[in-house]
Design a protein around this motif. Structure first.
Motif, PDB file in Angstrom:
ATOM      1  N   PHE A 277      -6.601   9.556  -4.180  1.00  0.00           N
ATOM      2  CA  PHE A 277      -5.783   8.351  -4.173  1.00  0.00           C
ATOM      3  C   PHE A 277      -4.855   8.333  -2.965  1.00  0.00           C
ATOM      4  CE2 PHE A 277      -2.265   5.601  -5.193  1.00  0.00           C
ATOM      5  CZ  PHE A 277      -2.917   4.487  -5.701  1.00  0.00           C
ATOM      6  N   LEU A 278      -4.187   9.444  -2.680  1.00  0.00           N
ATOM      7  CA  LEU A 278      -3.241   9.478  -1.571  1.00  0.00           C
ATOM      8  C   LEU A 278      -3.940   9.371  -0.224  1.00  0.00           C
ATOM      9  CD1 LEU A 278      -0.637  12.149  -2.753  1.00  0.00           C
ATOM     10  CD2 LEU A 278      -0.517   9.654  -2.909  1.00  0.00           C
ATOM     11  N   ARG A 279      -5.223   9.740  -0.179  1.00  0.00           N
ATOM     12  CA  ARG A 279      -5.975   9.658   1.077  1.00  0.00           C
ATOM     13  C   ARG A 279      -6.583   8.291   1.316  1.00  0.00           C
ATOM     14  NH1 ARG A 279      -9.365  15.377   0.647  1.00  0.00           N
ATOM     15  NH2 ARG A 279      -7.529  16.764   0.652  1.00  0.00           N
ATOM     16  N   GLU A 280      -6.473   7.407   0.350  1.00  0.00           N
ATOM     17  CA  GLU A 280      -7.020   6.060   0.527  1.00  0.00           C
ATOM     18  C   GLU A 280      -6.312   5.394   1.701  1.00  0.00           C
ATOM     19  OE1 GLU A 280      -7.011   1.886  -1.923  1.00  0.00           O
ATOM     20  OE2 GLU A 280      -7.311   3.743  -3.044  1.00  0.00           O
ATOM     21  N   PRO A 281      -7.034   4.978   2.730  1.00  0.00           N
ATOM     22  CA  PRO A 281      -6.387   4.463   3.947  1.00  0.00           C
ATOM     23  C   PRO A 281      -5.711   3.115   3.736  1.00  0.00           C
ATOM     24  CG  PRO A 281      -8.758   4.170   4.083  1.00  0.00           C
ATOM     25  CD  PRO A 281      -8.510   4.992   2.843  1.00  0.00           C
TER      26      PRO A 281
ATOM     27  N   LEU B  70       1.046  15.167   1.091  1.00  0.00           N
ATOM     28  CA  LEU B  70       2.227  14.491   1.651  1.00  0.00           C
ATOM     29  C   LEU B  70       2.364  14.792   3.134  1.00  0.00           C
ATOM     30  CD1 LEU B  70       4.841  15.020  -1.215  1.00  0.00           C
ATOM     31  CD2 LEU B  70       3.492  12.963  -0.708  1.00  0.00           C
ATOM     32  N   LEU B  71       2.035  16.005   3.547  1.00  0.00           N
ATOM     33  CA  LEU B  71       2.076  16.345   4.968  1.00  0.00           C
ATOM     34  C   LEU B  71       1.035  15.558   5.753  1.00  0.00           C
ATOM     35  CD1 LEU B  71       2.692  20.198   4.876  1.00  0.00           C
ATOM     36  CD2 LEU B  71       4.248  18.451   5.749  1.00  0.00           C
ATOM     37  N   ALA B  72      -0.104  15.306   5.128  1.00  0.00           N
ATOM     38  CA  ALA B  72      -1.127  14.486   5.780  1.00  0.00           C
ATOM     39  C   ALA B  72      -0.615  13.065   5.994  1.00  0.00           C
ATOM     40  CB  ALA B  72      -2.411  14.477   4.953  1.00  0.00           C
ATOM     41  N   LEU B  73       0.058  12.518   5.007  1.00  0.00           N
ATOM     42  CA  LEU B  73       0.668  11.194   5.162  1.00  0.00           C
ATOM     43  C   LEU B  73       1.747  11.219   6.241  1.00  0.00           C
ATOM     44  CD1 LEU B  73       1.026  10.027   1.440  1.00  0.00           C
ATOM     45  CD2 LEU B  73      -0.473   9.038   3.182  1.00  0.00           C
TER      46      LEU B  73
ATOM     47  N   SER C 168       6.192  -1.768   8.678  1.00  0.00           N
ATOM     48  CA  SER C 168       6.135  -2.182   7.273  1.00  0.00           C
ATOM     49  C   SER C 168       5.968  -0.994   6.343  1.00  0.00           C
ATOM     50  CB  SER C 168       4.989  -3.176   7.076  1.00  0.00           C
ATOM     51  OG  SER C 168       5.149  -4.315   7.914  1.00  0.00           O
ATOM     52  N   VAL C 169       5.114  -0.056   6.715  1.00  0.00           N
ATOM     53  CA  VAL C 169       4.924   1.146   5.908  1.00  0.00           C
ATOM     54  C   VAL C 169       6.216   1.958   5.870  1.00  0.00           C
ATOM     55  CG1 VAL C 169       3.739   3.382   5.853  1.00  0.00           C
ATOM     56  CG2 VAL C 169       2.430   1.278   6.207  1.00  0.00           C
TER      57      VAL C 169
ATOM     58  N   TRP D 209       0.843  -1.206   0.000  1.00  0.00           N
ATOM     59  CA  TRP D 209       0.000   0.000   0.000  1.00  0.00           C
ATOM     60  C   TRP D 209       0.873   1.249   0.000  1.00  0.00           C
ATOM     61  CZ3 TRP D 209       0.022   3.826   3.729  1.00  0.00           C
ATOM     62  CH2 TRP D 209      -0.979   4.803   3.609  1.00  0.00           C
ATOM     63  N   ALA D 210       1.891   1.275   0.869  1.00  0.00           N
ATOM     64  CA  ALA D 210       2.780   2.437   0.957  1.00  0.00           C
ATOM     65  C   ALA D 210       3.556   2.638  -0.336  1.00  0.00           C
ATOM     66  CB  ALA D 210       3.745   2.270   2.128  1.00  0.00           C
ATOM     67  N   ALA D 211       3.991   1.533  -0.948  1.00  0.00           N
ATOM     68  CA  ALA D 211       4.754   1.635  -2.196  1.00  0.00           C
ATOM     69  C   ALA D 211       3.930   2.276  -3.302  1.00  0.00           C
ATOM     70  CB  ALA D 211       5.243   0.249  -2.620  1.00  0.00           C
ATOM     71  N   ILE D 212       2.672   1.906  -3.388  1.00  0.00           N
ATOM     72  CA  ILE D 212       1.816   2.480  -4.427  1.00  0.00           C
ATOM     73  C   ILE D 212       1.552   3.950  -4.156  1.00  0.00           C
ATOM     74  CG2 ILE D 212      -0.437   2.328  -5.548  1.00  0.00           C
ATOM     75  CD1 ILE D 212      -0.413  -0.671  -4.952  1.00  0.00           C
ATOM     76  N   ARG D 213       1.348   4.318  -2.870  1.00  0.00           N
ATOM     77  CA  ARG D 213       1.172   5.745  -2.549  1.00  0.00           C
ATOM     78  C   ARG D 213       2.419   6.538  -2.927  1.00  0.00           C
ATOM     79  NH1 ARG D 213      -3.791   4.454  -2.539  1.00  0.00           N
ATOM     80  NH2 ARG D 213      -2.951   2.374  -2.422  1.00  0.00           N
TER      81      ARG D 213
END
Length: 213
Positions: free
Chosen positions: A90-94, A134-137, A106-107, A65-69
């Motif tokens: 897309f980036l907000r998809e949990p 990106l700041l939200a992530l 893992s992330v 999941w992290a790799a795709i984000r």
């Protein structure tokens, strides 16, 4: 993470090149396909050799999941025609995995590159919607965002419950001089204990610890 001559990479190749030499090259094509678990397991094996203690188990689905984000974030940086709303959605998809120290670990195997992506995005424009996402992530994944400016308040409770991630988190704070992370009493206490009688190892943190939050 740095720029390179154009060349379309699918996700596995993107990760391989990123891990080996810091190259992050994407295109506007749908090139996500391919399994990343084997690559992430290799990163995990290397990481474990340098960790303070025993890390939580790897959760491949969380790392994928992290790799795709991360890949999509790089795409949004390079391919400016991507609609901001589409990029944000897309980036907000949990993450599909329940919260746990294992998921944080893992992330982080992938999101340890998040600070580099944010730095590049900010050089393009501090008002770019990508910077906001990106700041939200970064706030959601505090282990990976130590040292990043403008992140704001984070919740590190899950990290502090795991001895290995606790020490890794504190070590990163000391190394980066990220005094903003000291607004958490438990983090302050852990940082003070880690420094012990050697405040010169992290002078910025040592000075901040002498003040009242």
């Amino acid at each position: 993470m740095r720029q390179s001559p154009p060349h379309s990479m699918d996700l596995p190749e993107f990760l391989i090149q990123l891990g080996e030499n810091g190259l992050a090259v994407v295109s506007d094509q749908e090139t996500i396909g391919g399994a990343v678990e084997e690559i992430v397991r290799g990163w995990d094996a290397v990481q474990r050799q340098n960790l303070p203690g025993t890390a939580p188990d790897l959760v491949p689905a969380a790392a994928t999941w992290a790799a795709i984000r991360l890949y999509r974030g790089c795409q949004a940086l390079v391919c400016r025609e991507i609609p901001p709303a589409e990029m944000a959605a897309f980036l907000r998809e949990p993450c599909p995995c329940p919260e746990s120290p294992a998921v944080d670990y893992s992330v982080d195997l992938v999101f340890r590159f998040l600070p580099d992506l944010l730095a590049i995005a900010r050089r393009v424009s501090t008002d770019d919607p990508l910077v906001t996402e990106l700041l939200a992530l970064a706030r959601a994944w505090p282990l990976s965002s130590v040292g990043m400016e403008g992140v704001g308040t984070v919740n590190a409770a899950r990290l502090l419950r795991d001895p290995c991630l606790r020490q890794l988190y504190i070590d990163r704070i000391l190394l980066s001089g990220d005094t903003a992370r000291l607004n958490d009493d438990a983090v302050r206490a852990a940082a003070k204990a880690a420094l012990g009688a050697y405040p010169e190892l992290a002078p910025e943190i040592a000075t901040a610890l002498q003040t009242t939050p």
